[in-house]
Design an enzyme around this catalytic site. Structure first.
Site, PDB file in Angstrom:
ATOM      1  N   GLY A   4       0.863  -1.071  -0.073  1.00  0.00           N
ATOM      2  CA  GLY A   4      -0.134  -0.059   0.030  1.00  0.00           C
ATOM      3  C   GLY A   4       0.948   1.283   0.002  1.00  0.00           C
ATOM      4  N   LEU A   5       0.369   2.201   0.460  1.00  0.00           N
ATOM      5  CA  LEU A   5       1.056   3.440   0.719  1.00  0.00           C
ATOM      6  C   LEU A   5       1.493   3.964  -0.835  1.00  0.00           C
ATOM      7  CD1 LEU A   5       3.389   3.017   3.785  1.00  0.00           C
ATOM      8  CD2 LEU A   5       1.111   4.351   3.667  1.00  0.00           C
ATOM      9  N   CYS A   6       0.392   3.812  -1.652  1.00  0.00           N
ATOM     10  CA  CYS A   6       0.688   4.329  -3.196  1.00  0.00           C
ATOM     11  C   CYS A   6      -0.507   5.085  -3.714  1.00  0.00           C
ATOM     12  CB  CYS A   6       1.178   3.137  -3.938  1.00  0.00           C
ATOM     13  SG  CYS A   6       0.032   1.936  -3.858  1.00  0.00           S
ATOM     14  N   GLY A   7      -1.168   5.632  -2.721  1.00  0.00           N
ATOM     15  CA  GLY A   7      -2.493   6.498  -3.148  1.00  0.00           C
ATOM     16  C   GLY A   7      -3.535   5.565  -3.895  1.00  0.00           C
ATOM     17  N   ALA A  38       3.326   6.325  -7.964  1.00  0.00           N
ATOM     18  CA  ALA A  38       2.272   6.586  -7.309  1.00  0.00           C
ATOM     19  C   ALA A  38       2.672   6.838  -5.741  1.00  0.00           C
ATOM     20  CB  ALA A  38       1.104   5.724  -7.404  1.00  0.00           C
TER      21      ALA A  38
END
Length: 370
Positions: A143-146, A324
């Site tokens: 995660g942590l990619c918008g 991203a």
């Protein structure tokens, strides 16, 4: 209770009038002399003296939060730089596969031109009635990619429902942990799953292409569609869908390609995209004798071409995910900086309020004694 509070305040005021220096911290003056806080002296000791301020719990909590926000900003900036380094690695991987891909495309185009309509009878080039479709969905592992993963999942769900409404059966081949977890929990029909990580290679692409070829040639599926995220820029990516199998001879010989390059200037990252020229079909003379039948050559080239296309989309999806993440971490760093500024302002106000409160208490106590 009120009497004791007033008595305590009056006692403090009396002590302040008797010994005001006891209520301040000061540095010794030159020569070892000391000066009172109310002295009109302009000595260095007077200028360096600082009043002792008793901060309340709120101000201390704000100060701790400022420290936490600044530490978080350091982490997000480090994650942005790590993502930038990985984008460069993905870029180099794409460039390294270009010579083989261009040569393969040129040879294939030449064979198609040499054989004419005869090549269209090949199984991988034949369009047949579609009753079942296999969707290949590429998502990220982290995660942590918008909105990278959520956009791709929504695209896959929309396509699945669209085919279902048309009466076409559908199953999925999932690539990436996020997509695997999401669709497994919701009971979607899943044919197979793959995890390629952030450094996809030709072996992983080969395993995926073999699974798709076996599915199509065995008649278990009439078409294979690929859903991936097309890399556009560091701040934009586009969920894209394309038919992977059966092949279109015209698309193979005419569709162009793009190569991205990540550059940095003044601490900022930029992307330069270069549209490559279409590989011209290789000219095979009419009197050229092939050691193998051209049909067999094309049958051998098509799996290689499929493998190359899958590898390219995997690399492009990884680049989109990393871009991203870079943008997401940059936004997080900017937000952390803004939050730290607001908290600093709030902390200074709380500190000023504490100073003002102490002054008011002292003045009120002194006035009460008059």
């Amino acid at each position: 209770m009120k009497f004791f509070c007033v008595a305590g305040l009056l006692a403090s005021a009396a002590a302040f009038q008797a010994q005001p220096a006891a209520f301040t911290t000061y540095s010794p003056a030159v020569g070892g002399a000391t000066s009172n806080v109310f002295s009109e002296s302009s000595s260095p000791a007077h200028r360096n003296r600082r009043a002792t301020i008793v901060m309340d719990g709120k101000a201390n909590a704000i100060r701790d939060r400022i420290t936490s926000v600044k530490n978080t900003k350091k982490i997000t900036m480090a994650m942005k730089l790590v993502a930038a380094a990985k984008v460069r690695r993905a870029q180099d991987a794409v460039l390294a596969t270009r010579p083989f891909s261009e040569t393969l495309q040129s040879v294939f185009g030449g064979l198609i031109a040499r054989m004419g309509g005869e090549a269209l009878d090949l199984p991988l080039l034949t369009q047949r009635e579609v009753s079942k479709v296999t969707l290949v969905v590429i998502t990220g592992d982290r995660g942590l990619c918008g909105g990278y993963n959520s956009f791709m999942i929504k695209k896959a769900e929309a396509r699945f429902n669209e085919l279902k409404d048309q009466g076409v059966a559908c199953d999925m081949v999932l690539i990436g942990k996020k997509g695997i977890t999401y669709f497994q929990r919701r009971g979607y029909p899943i044919r197979k799953t793959f995890e390629t990580g952030q450094n996809p290679d030709s072996k992983q692409a080969l395993a995926i292409s073999e699974e798709l070829l076996n599915t199509y040639l065995s008649g278990e599926s009439d078409a294979v569609e690929l859903l991936y995220t097309k890399f556009i820029s560091l701040i934009a990516s586009s969920p894209s869908a394309r038919t992977l199998i059966p092949f279109s001879a015209s698309e193979i010989t005419q569709q162009g390609d793009e190569v991205f390059q990540l550059t940095s200037s003044g601490g900022d990252f930029e992307v330069e995209r270069t549209e490559l020229e279409v590989a011209e079909p290789q000219d095979f003379p009419n009197d050229m004798i092939f050691e193998q039948d051209p049909i067999q050559i094309i049958n051998s080239i098509l799996p290689l071409y499929l493998n190359g296309q899958i590898l390219r989309t995997l690399q492009e999806s990884v680049a989109s995910e990393l871009a991203a993440r870079m943008q997401s971490m940059q936004s997080a760093s900017d937000n952390a900086g803004d939050l730290a500024k607001r908290l600093s302002t709030e902390y200074n106000r709380a500190r000023q309020a504490a100073v003002t409160q102490e002054i008011l208490e002292i003045v009120s106590g002194a006035s009460a004694l008059e």
